[in-house]
Write a protein that holds these residues in place. Structure first.
Motif, PDB file in Angstrom:
ATOM      1  N   HIS A   1       0.836  -1.214   0.000  1.00  0.00           N
ATOM      2  CA  HIS A   1       0.000   0.000   0.000  1.00  0.00           C
ATOM      3  C   HIS A   1       0.867   1.258   0.000  1.00  0.00           C
ATOM      4  N   HIS A   2       1.853   1.277  -0.889  1.00  0.00           N
ATOM      5  CA  HIS A   2       2.770   2.415  -0.891  1.00  0.00           C
ATOM      6  C   HIS A   2       2.135   3.674  -1.475  1.00  0.00           C
ATOM      7  N   THR A   3       1.181   3.514  -2.367  1.00  0.00           N
ATOM      8  CA  THR A   3       0.543   4.680  -2.975  1.00  0.00           C
ATOM      9  C   THR A   3      -0.208   5.507  -1.942  1.00  0.00           C
ATOM     10  N   VAL A   4      -1.053   4.858  -1.153  1.00  0.00           N
ATOM     11  CA  VAL A   4      -1.803   5.615  -0.142  1.00  0.00           C
ATOM     12  C   VAL A   4      -0.859   6.150   0.921  1.00  0.00           C
ATOM     13  N   HIS A   5       0.239   5.442   1.188  1.00  0.00           N
ATOM     14  CA  HIS A   5       1.228   5.965   2.135  1.00  0.00           C
ATOM     15  C   HIS A   5       1.830   7.264   1.624  1.00  0.00           C
ATOM     16  N   HIS A   6       2.098   7.358   0.322  1.00  0.00           N
ATOM     17  CA  HIS A   6       2.660   8.590  -0.211  1.00  0.00           C
ATOM     18  C   HIS A   6       1.626   9.703  -0.273  1.00  0.00           C
ATOM     19  N   LEU A   7       0.381   9.351  -0.466  1.00  0.00           N
ATOM     20  CA  LEU A   7      -0.668  10.374  -0.469  1.00  0.00           C
ATOM     21  C   LEU A   7      -0.891  10.933   0.931  1.00  0.00           C
ATOM     22  N   PHE A   8      -0.880  10.046   1.928  1.00  0.00           N
ATOM     23  CA  PHE A   8      -1.144  10.446   3.317  1.00  0.00           C
ATOM     24  C   PHE A   8      -0.182   9.696   4.241  1.00  0.00           C
ATOM     25  N   ALA A   9       0.983  10.265   4.436  1.00  0.00           N
ATOM     26  CA  ALA A   9       2.043   9.579   5.179  1.00  0.00           C
ATOM     27  C   ALA A   9       1.761   9.475   6.667  1.00  0.00           C
ATOM     28  N   THR A  10       0.755  10.199   7.163  1.00  0.00           N
ATOM     29  CA  THR A  10       0.444  10.149   8.594  1.00  0.00           C
ATOM     30  C   THR A  10      -0.529   9.026   8.948  1.00  0.00           C
ATOM     31  N   ILE A  11      -0.899   8.212   7.967  1.00  0.00           N
ATOM     32  CA  ILE A  11      -1.730   7.044   8.267  1.00  0.00           C
ATOM     33  C   ILE A  11      -0.820   5.905   8.699  1.00  0.00           C
ATOM     34  N   PRO A  12      -1.003   5.352   9.900  1.00  0.00           N
ATOM     35  CA  PRO A  12      -0.134   4.264  10.362  1.00  0.00           C
ATOM     36  C   PRO A  12      -0.336   3.000   9.530  1.00  0.00           C
ATOM     37  N   PHE A  13       0.666   2.150   9.530  1.00  0.00           N
ATOM     38  CA  PHE A  13       0.688   0.987   8.644  1.00  0.00           C
ATOM     39  C   PHE A  13      -0.515   0.076   8.803  1.00  0.00           C
ATOM     40  N   TYR A  14      -1.037  -0.074  10.021  1.00  0.00           N
ATOM     41  CA  TYR A  14      -2.146  -0.999  10.237  1.00  0.00           C
ATOM     42  C   TYR A  14      -3.466  -0.438   9.714  1.00  0.00           C
ATOM     43  N   ASN A  15      -3.521   0.833   9.367  1.00  0.00           N
ATOM     44  CA  ASN A  15      -4.729   1.426   8.798  1.00  0.00           C
ATOM     45  C   ASN A  15      -4.627   1.668   7.295  1.00  0.00           C
ATOM     46  N   LEU A  16      -3.487   1.333   6.705  1.00  0.00           N
ATOM     47  CA  LEU A  16      -3.330   1.549   5.264  1.00  0.00           C
ATOM     48  C   LEU A  16      -4.325   0.742   4.428  1.00  0.00           C
ATOM     49  N   PRO A  17      -4.617  -0.530   4.768  1.00  0.00           N
ATOM     50  CA  PRO A  17      -5.630  -1.255   3.977  1.00  0.00           C
ATOM     51  C   PRO A  17      -6.985  -0.559   3.987  1.00  0.00           C
ATOM     52  N   LEU A  18      -7.389  -0.009   5.126  1.00  0.00           N
ATOM     53  CA  LEU A  18      -8.660   0.714   5.227  1.00  0.00           C
ATOM     54  C   LEU A  18      -8.654   1.938   4.319  1.00  0.00           C
ATOM     55  N   ALA A  19      -7.581   2.706   4.374  1.00  0.00           N
ATOM     56  CA  ALA A  19      -7.492   3.913   3.557  1.00  0.00           C
ATOM     57  C   ALA A  19      -7.416   3.563   2.075  1.00  0.00           C
ATOM     58  N   HIS A  20      -6.670   2.517   1.756  1.00  0.00           N
ATOM     59  CA  HIS A  20      -6.552   2.089   0.361  1.00  0.00           C
ATOM     60  C   HIS A  20      -7.924   1.715  -0.211  1.00  0.00           C
ATOM     61  N   ALA A  21      -8.681   0.935   0.540  1.00  0.00           N
ATOM     62  CA  ALA A  21     -10.005   0.521   0.070  1.00  0.00           C
ATOM     63  C   ALA A  21     -10.927   1.721  -0.132  1.00  0.00           C
ATOM     64  N   ALA A  22     -10.753   2.759   0.674  1.00  0.00           N
ATOM     65  CA  ALA A  22     -11.621   3.936   0.588  1.00  0.00           C
ATOM     66  C   ALA A  22     -11.347   4.765  -0.662  1.00  0.00           C
ATOM     67  N   ILE A  23     -10.096   4.865  -1.072  1.00  0.00           N
ATOM     68  CA  ILE A  23      -9.761   5.744  -2.201  1.00  0.00           C
ATOM     69  C   ILE A  23      -9.599   4.996  -3.525  1.00  0.00           C
ATOM     70  N   ARG A  24      -9.496   3.683  -3.466  1.00  0.00           N
ATOM     71  CA  ARG A  24      -9.239   2.939  -4.706  1.00  0.00           C
ATOM     72  C   ARG A  24     -10.268   3.239  -5.799  1.00  0.00           C
ATOM     73  N   PRO A  25     -11.581   3.297  -5.500  1.00  0.00           N
ATOM     74  CA  PRO A  25     -12.550   3.591  -6.572  1.00  0.00           C
ATOM     75  C   PRO A  25     -12.347   4.963  -7.202  1.00  0.00           C
ATOM     76  N   LEU A  26     -11.790   5.919  -6.453  1.00  0.00           N
ATOM     77  CA  LEU A  26     -11.594   7.267  -6.979  1.00  0.00           C
ATOM     78  C   LEU A  26     -10.375   7.360  -7.881  1.00  0.00           C
ATOM     79  N   LEU A  27      -9.445   6.443  -7.732  1.00  0.00           N
ATOM     80  CA  LEU A  27      -8.198   6.531  -8.482  1.00  0.00           C
ATOM     81  C   LEU A  27      -8.331   6.042  -9.919  1.00  0.00           C
TER      82      LEU A  27
END
Length: 450
Positions: free
Chosen positions: A332-358
């Protein structure tokens, strides 16, 4: 050689058949799609998440310390059988510990971004310990890594893995360059090519730290991560560099004492070999996050933070090892670069939220790691001197992809303003979440302070 390493991922092949259109996605829209809880940092959850990494490294250290005793315990007499067993056990230790220590690099990377805990000193303590163990100067690397996040994908200001240009190799312009020109610039024997690849993998991290290889060209000659006065750091950063160096010196002293207690041969076995393998995995992770023949670099007038972040590549890196030991840093490196303040254990949640928009702006590659690594090594050699959007070219001067239309920078200034506003909002929301979560995160055992 690439045929022996597996097949290219279908996503990669599809990109080679599709002209690239620079994305025009507002960071604000992506932020709104992510649940607020994704930004919440929990010391307890982080410590649970990094526990497999730390326990693996400690358990393997005990195993490595006792390899010779395990061989003696088998009561095998001197001979081939005993030697095979001994070197097999050492081989298992070297490879497993190399992966575990690369996991410690990932833990330190999370600490770099203050994602282990809302408590600043705890992040720095964890990061300093993890990175010092693998001879990485924590604070020095953290300073330039944060700059990398601010400039990723911008060929003019990027911090690391900066592409060479056509002019850097002394090549004629595209219309005049001949096959002979490319052969003279890039042709080398297979053995030398392999040696150069191995040098990058096992020593590349520290050649970057020491000589700024693959680093930004805007720094003066001699800039490095060890000398605070070399031009890489500002005056207010000197103290942090000195602290990193002191920690590295302590590590040197510890290895010297260990050698006095045991032997230098034992230090090579227990530390140096897995250290080199760790460097390989760190280089593989970071190189493949930002180097692919089908992913662009931008020049400043076409670049934005969002476009730069979307020029990173997500990969199913080593399966479950990449998830639990490397903390999903490549998954989940893409969402990490978009929002680096999201901790690693929440990256899957954030990724799933933005994937349809990308949509098609999202870059994923299922190519096996070693094939992708070799492919990028031989195929990402240089970019053109001109052009707002450029792609890597190989030793024949060919690119796997091109831009469909010229990048239009007219909307970029507005987007940059939006992004700066969003960064401030995100920072404010993050602080509010820390304060809201301070009382509830009682399992951390410490007071939640900034």
């Amino acid at each position: 050689m690439t045929a022996l390493l597996g097949a290219d991922g279908k996503e990669y092949l599809a990109r080679t058949q599709t002209a690239f259109t620079p994305p025009d996605i507002a960071l604000r829209d992506l932020r709104r799609a992510i649940p607020n809880e994704a930004f919440h940092r929990s010391t307890r959850r982080a410590l649970v998440g990094i526990a497999p990494v730390v326990l693996s490294a400690l358990g393997l250290a005990v195993f490595g310390w006792n390899v010779e005793r395990l061989v003696a315990w088998t009561a095998l007499g001197p001979g081939v059988g005993r030697s095979v067993l001994k070197w097999t056990l050492w081989g298992v230790y070297w490879n497993a510990q190399g992966i575990a220590w690369a996991g410690l690099w990932s833990v330190g990377h999370e600490a770099d971004h203050d994602n282990i805990s809302p408590i600043k000193w705890l992040n720095h303590t964890v990061g300093l310990l993890c990175h010092t163990l693998i001879f990485l100067p924590y604070f020095s690397w953290r300073l330039t890594h944060i700059r990398h996040h601010k400039t990723a994908g911008n060929i003019d200001t990027e911090e690391v893995y900066v592409p060479h240009t056509r002019a850097a190799y002394g090549l004629p312009p595209p219309g005049r360059a001949t096959r002979q020109d490319y052969r003279e610039a890039f042709e080398e024997s297979p053995v030398f090519l392999l040696v150069r690849f191995l040098v990058m993998q096992f020593l590349g991290l520290h050649t970057y730290l020491t000589w700024n290889t693959m680093g930004s060209k805007r720094y003066p000659k001699g800039a490095n991560h060890w000398n605070p006065y070399s031009g890489l750091f500002s005056k207010d950063e000197y103290a942090a560099v000195h602290i990193s160096n002191a920690a590295i010196f302590t590590m040197f002293a510890s290895l010297y004492l260990l050698a006095r207690y045991t032997s230098w041969v034992f230090v090579v076995k227990i530390y140096v070999v897995p250290f080199l393998i760790t460097n390989h995995w760190v280089m593989a992770m970071t190189f493949l996050q930002h180097s692919c023949p089908t992913v662009p670099f931008y020049r400043s007038n076409a670049w934005s933070r969002t476009r730069g972040a979307l020029s990173t590549i997500d990969r199913p890196f080593l399966g479950w090892i990449g998830v639990y030991i490397f903390l999903g840093v490549n998954h989940h490196h893409t969402v990490h670069h978009l929002f680096a303040t999201i901790p690693f254990y929440n990256l899957p949640l954030a990724h799933a939220a933005i994937r349809p928009l990308l949509g098609d702006a999202y870059v994923y590659d299922s190519t096996p790691v070693f094939r992708a690594l070799w492919r990028s090594f031989v195929g990402c050699l240089f970019v053109e001197d001109e052009g707002d959007v450029v792609f890597y070219k190989d030793a024949t001067g060919s690119a796997k992809r091109s831009a469909a239309v010229p990048a239009v920078p007219s909307s970029e200034s507005e987007e940059k303003v939006q992004e700066k506003t969003e960064e401030k909002t995100e920072e404010k929301e993050g602080k509010e979440k820390e304060e809201d979560g301070a009382g509830s995160d009682s399992d951390s055992g410490v007071e939640m302070v900034g």
